[in-house]
Design an enzyme around this catalytic site. Structure first.
Site, PDB file in Angstrom:
ATOM      1  N   ASP A 293     -29.333  13.158  73.815  1.00  0.00           N
ATOM      2  CA  ASP A 293     -28.840  13.638  72.527  1.00  0.00           C
ATOM      3  C   ASP A 293     -27.377  14.042  72.703  1.00  0.00           C
ATOM      4  O   ASP A 293     -26.825  13.933  73.802  1.00  0.00           O
ATOM      5  CB  ASP A 293     -29.694  14.802  71.987  1.00  0.00           C
ATOM      6  CG  ASP A 293     -29.806  15.945  72.996  1.00  0.00           C
ATOM      7  OD1 ASP A 293     -28.936  16.058  73.877  1.00  0.00           O
ATOM      8  OD2 ASP A 293     -30.773  16.727  72.900  1.00  0.00           O
TER       9      ASP A 293
ATOM     10  N   LYS B  80     -30.865  12.490  67.668  1.00  0.00           N
ATOM     11  CA  LYS B  80     -32.304  12.665  67.458  1.00  0.00           C
ATOM     12  C   LYS B  80     -32.587  13.751  66.424  1.00  0.00           C
ATOM     13  O   LYS B  80     -31.722  14.581  66.130  1.00  0.00           O
ATOM     14  CB  LYS B  80     -32.969  13.036  68.792  1.00  0.00           C
ATOM     15  CG  LYS B  80     -32.709  14.459  69.245  1.00  0.00           C
ATOM     16  CD  LYS B  80     -33.450  14.798  70.533  1.00  0.00           C
ATOM     17  CE  LYS B  80     -33.339  16.289  70.842  1.00  0.00           C
ATOM     18  NZ  LYS B  80     -33.657  16.654  72.188  1.00  0.00           N
TER      19      LYS B  80
ATOM     20  N   THR C  11     -38.608  13.863  73.331  1.00  0.00           N
ATOM     21  CA  THR C  11     -37.273  13.267  73.189  1.00  0.00           C
ATOM     22  C   THR C  11     -37.226  11.925  73.929  1.00  0.00           C
ATOM     23  O   THR C  11     -36.772  10.906  73.390  1.00  0.00           O
ATOM     24  CB  THR C  11     -36.206  14.220  73.794  1.00  0.00           C
ATOM     25  OG1 THR C  11     -36.298  15.473  73.127  1.00  0.00           O
ATOM     26  CG2 THR C  11     -34.809  13.647  73.692  1.00  0.00           C
TER      27      THR C  11
ATOM     28  N   ARG D 242     -35.913  16.429  65.655  1.00  0.00           N
ATOM     29  CA  ARG D 242     -37.257  16.844  66.072  1.00  0.00           C
ATOM     30  C   ARG D 242     -38.096  17.127  64.821  1.00  0.00           C
ATOM     31  O   ARG D 242     -37.714  17.921  63.978  1.00  0.00           O
ATOM     32  CB  ARG D 242     -37.168  18.094  66.963  1.00  0.00           C
ATOM     33  CG  ARG D 242     -38.470  18.403  67.690  1.00  0.00           C
ATOM     34  CD  ARG D 242     -38.284  19.561  68.663  1.00  0.00           C
ATOM     35  NE  ARG D 242     -37.445  19.228  69.792  1.00  0.00           N
ATOM     36  CZ  ARG D 242     -37.889  18.633  70.901  1.00  0.00           C
ATOM     37  NH1 ARG D 242     -39.164  18.315  71.026  1.00  0.00           N
ATOM     38  NH2 ARG D 242     -37.063  18.355  71.874  1.00  0.00           N
TER      39      ARG D 242
ATOM     40  N   GLY E 234     -53.376  41.660  84.951  1.00  0.00           N
ATOM     41  CA  GLY E 234     -52.278  40.711  84.718  1.00  0.00           C
ATOM     42  C   GLY E 234     -50.909  41.262  85.082  1.00  0.00           C
ATOM     43  O   GLY E 234     -49.937  40.506  85.152  1.00  0.00           O
ATOM     44  N   GLU E 235     -50.793  42.570  85.293  1.00  0.00           N
ATOM     45  CA  GLU E 235     -49.478  43.119  85.668  1.00  0.00           C
ATOM     46  C   GLU E 235     -49.088  42.606  87.054  1.00  0.00           C
ATOM     47  O   GLU E 235     -49.945  42.260  87.866  1.00  0.00           O
ATOM     48  CB  GLU E 235     -49.518  44.652  85.644  1.00  0.00           C
ATOM     49  CG  GLU E 235     -49.601  45.184  84.224  1.00  0.00           C
ATOM     50  CD  GLU E 235     -49.629  46.706  84.150  1.00  0.00           C
ATOM     51  OE1 GLU E 235     -49.609  47.363  85.213  1.00  0.00           O
ATOM     52  OE2 GLU E 235     -49.662  47.225  83.023  1.00  0.00           O
TER      53      GLU E 235
ATOM     54  N   ASP F  21     -31.150  14.013  80.557  1.00  0.00           N
ATOM     55  CA  ASP F  21     -31.282  15.223  79.738  1.00  0.00           C
ATOM     56  C   ASP F  21     -31.263  16.429  80.670  1.00  0.00           C
ATOM     57  O   ASP F  21     -31.466  16.279  81.876  1.00  0.00           O
ATOM     58  CB  ASP F  21     -32.600  15.186  78.943  1.00  0.00           C
ATOM     59  CG  ASP F  21     -32.478  15.908  77.610  1.00  0.00           C
ATOM     60  OD1 ASP F  21     -31.522  16.682  77.434  1.00  0.00           O
ATOM     61  OD2 ASP F  21     -33.355  15.702  76.747  1.00  0.00           O
TER      62      ASP F  21
ATOM     63  N   HIS G 181     -28.459  25.163  79.418  1.00  0.00           N
ATOM     64  CA  HIS G 181     -28.482  24.268  78.250  1.00  0.00           C
ATOM     65  C   HIS G 181     -27.085  24.116  77.620  1.00  0.00           C
ATOM     66  O   HIS G 181     -26.640  23.002  77.349  1.00  0.00           O
ATOM     67  CB  HIS G 181     -29.517  24.805  77.258  1.00  0.00           C
ATOM     68  CG  HIS G 181     -29.711  23.927  76.077  1.00  0.00           C
ATOM     69  ND1 HIS G 181     -30.065  22.595  76.194  1.00  0.00           N
ATOM     70  CD2 HIS G 181     -29.573  24.168  74.752  1.00  0.00           C
ATOM     71  CE1 HIS G 181     -30.149  22.064  74.987  1.00  0.00           C
ATOM     72  NE2 HIS G 181     -29.850  22.992  74.106  1.00  0.00           N
TER      73      HIS G 181
END
Ligand code: R5P
Length: 288
Positions: A166, A189, A223, A191, A35-36, A215, A127
């Site tokens: 939102d 909103k 949402t 959550r 996985g590396e 959004d 964000h």
């Protein structure tokens, strides 16, 4: 300038390179059996400015490690000025300690990128813009909302209303609405669980009109689904979703379709079928 494309952003990297007339390098990237992640580039980077373009969308931890390895390798190989272009910045929503004892994940990620060899970082629709201050290198954010607004202009929407999903999306909805010369509102909103969101009813005039929910991120779709129910009850005609980052975790795209969403309109900060708006011009402009 040399553009190094990470495995999460091949099309966007190619478009940015083409807009800049820059050399595009696709690094060799693979996983070891355990996985590396392995990265390698045989491009000559010595004394050249380099931009590494890599979104940190799911699988975000792999994509993030790949980004860090590419940046550090570029530094090690003698690049002159290294810019990290992270069109979608993972962990940006965990930007504070909401409950005692929580990690402020965005701060950790910002520290890692700042110390990876990059001298500047560019992102899109982070964000909260003020969280760019978590980086210790110059950090720039561009918004894709005017580009989304221009795309919507071509859709022949019926007396459109733009609705921020939102309070955090007020600015984004305003930017989209400005491009369309349309009315806009925002919702409130709460959550309840990762996938379930209650949207408080609001007195709005959506009867018989097309509505575009705006959004920054659509992840589980909770949402938008919560809001769409309310808008449909209030008589909206078609409900569209416009976002910068189509994370669309699990079966979110299907859930949105089942909820009656007419179309998801998103950018290529995350390369998906719904990525109909490219942020390449925004990134190319900043790299210039
Ligand atoms: C949160 O504040 C963000 O702006 C988005 O509203 C949120 O990430 C959307 O997530 P979901 O699609 O899971 O409701």
């Amino acid at each position: 300038m040399i553009i190094i494309s990470g495995s999460a952003s091949p099309k966007l990297s190619a478009q940015v390179a083409s807009l800049l007339g820059a050399e595009l390098v696709s690094a060799e990237i693979r996983h070891f059996p355990d996985g590396e992640i392995y990265v390698r580039t045989d491009a000559e980077l010595r004394r050249k400015p380099v931009a590494v373009i890599q979104s940190t969308c799911p699988p975000q931890n792999d994509n993030l490690i790949e980004l860090l390895l590419l940046l550090d390798a570029a530094k090690d190989l003698g690049a002159k000025r290294i810019i990290a272009v992270v069109p979608y910045l993972a962990y940006s929503r965990q930007d504070k300690r909401f409950k005692p004892g929580e990690a402020i994940s965005l701060r950790t990620i910002s520290k890692l990128i700042s110390q990876s060899g990059a001298e500047e970082v560019i992102t899109v629709d982070i964000h909260q813009e003020e969280t760019l201050g978590n980086f210790t290198i110059p950090a720039f954010n561009q918004t894709a909302m005017p580009l989304i607004g221009r795309y919507l202009r071509g859709l022949d929407l019926k007396d459109p209303v733009i609705i921020g999903a939102d309070q955090g999306s007020i600015k984004r909805a305003t930017r989209v609405a400005l491009e369309l010369g349309a009315e806009h509102y925002f919702l409130e909103k709460r959550r309840i669980s990762p996938e379930n969101v209650v949207v408080y009813p609001k007195d709005m005039n959506v009867q018989g009109r097309d509505v575009v929910m705006v959004d920054d991120i659509v992840s589980t779709g909770g949402t938008i689904i919560g809001a769409a129910k309310m808008l449909q009850q209030q008589g909206a005609h078609d409900v569209y979703v416009a976002c910068a980052h189509p994370v669309l975790a699990g079966n979110a795209a299907q859930r949105l379709k089942d909820a009656g969403i007419k179309q998801i309109i998103a950018t290529d900060t995350i390369e998906k079928d719904v990525s109909v708006v490219s942020v390449a011009p925004l990134i190319a402009e900043l790299l210039k």
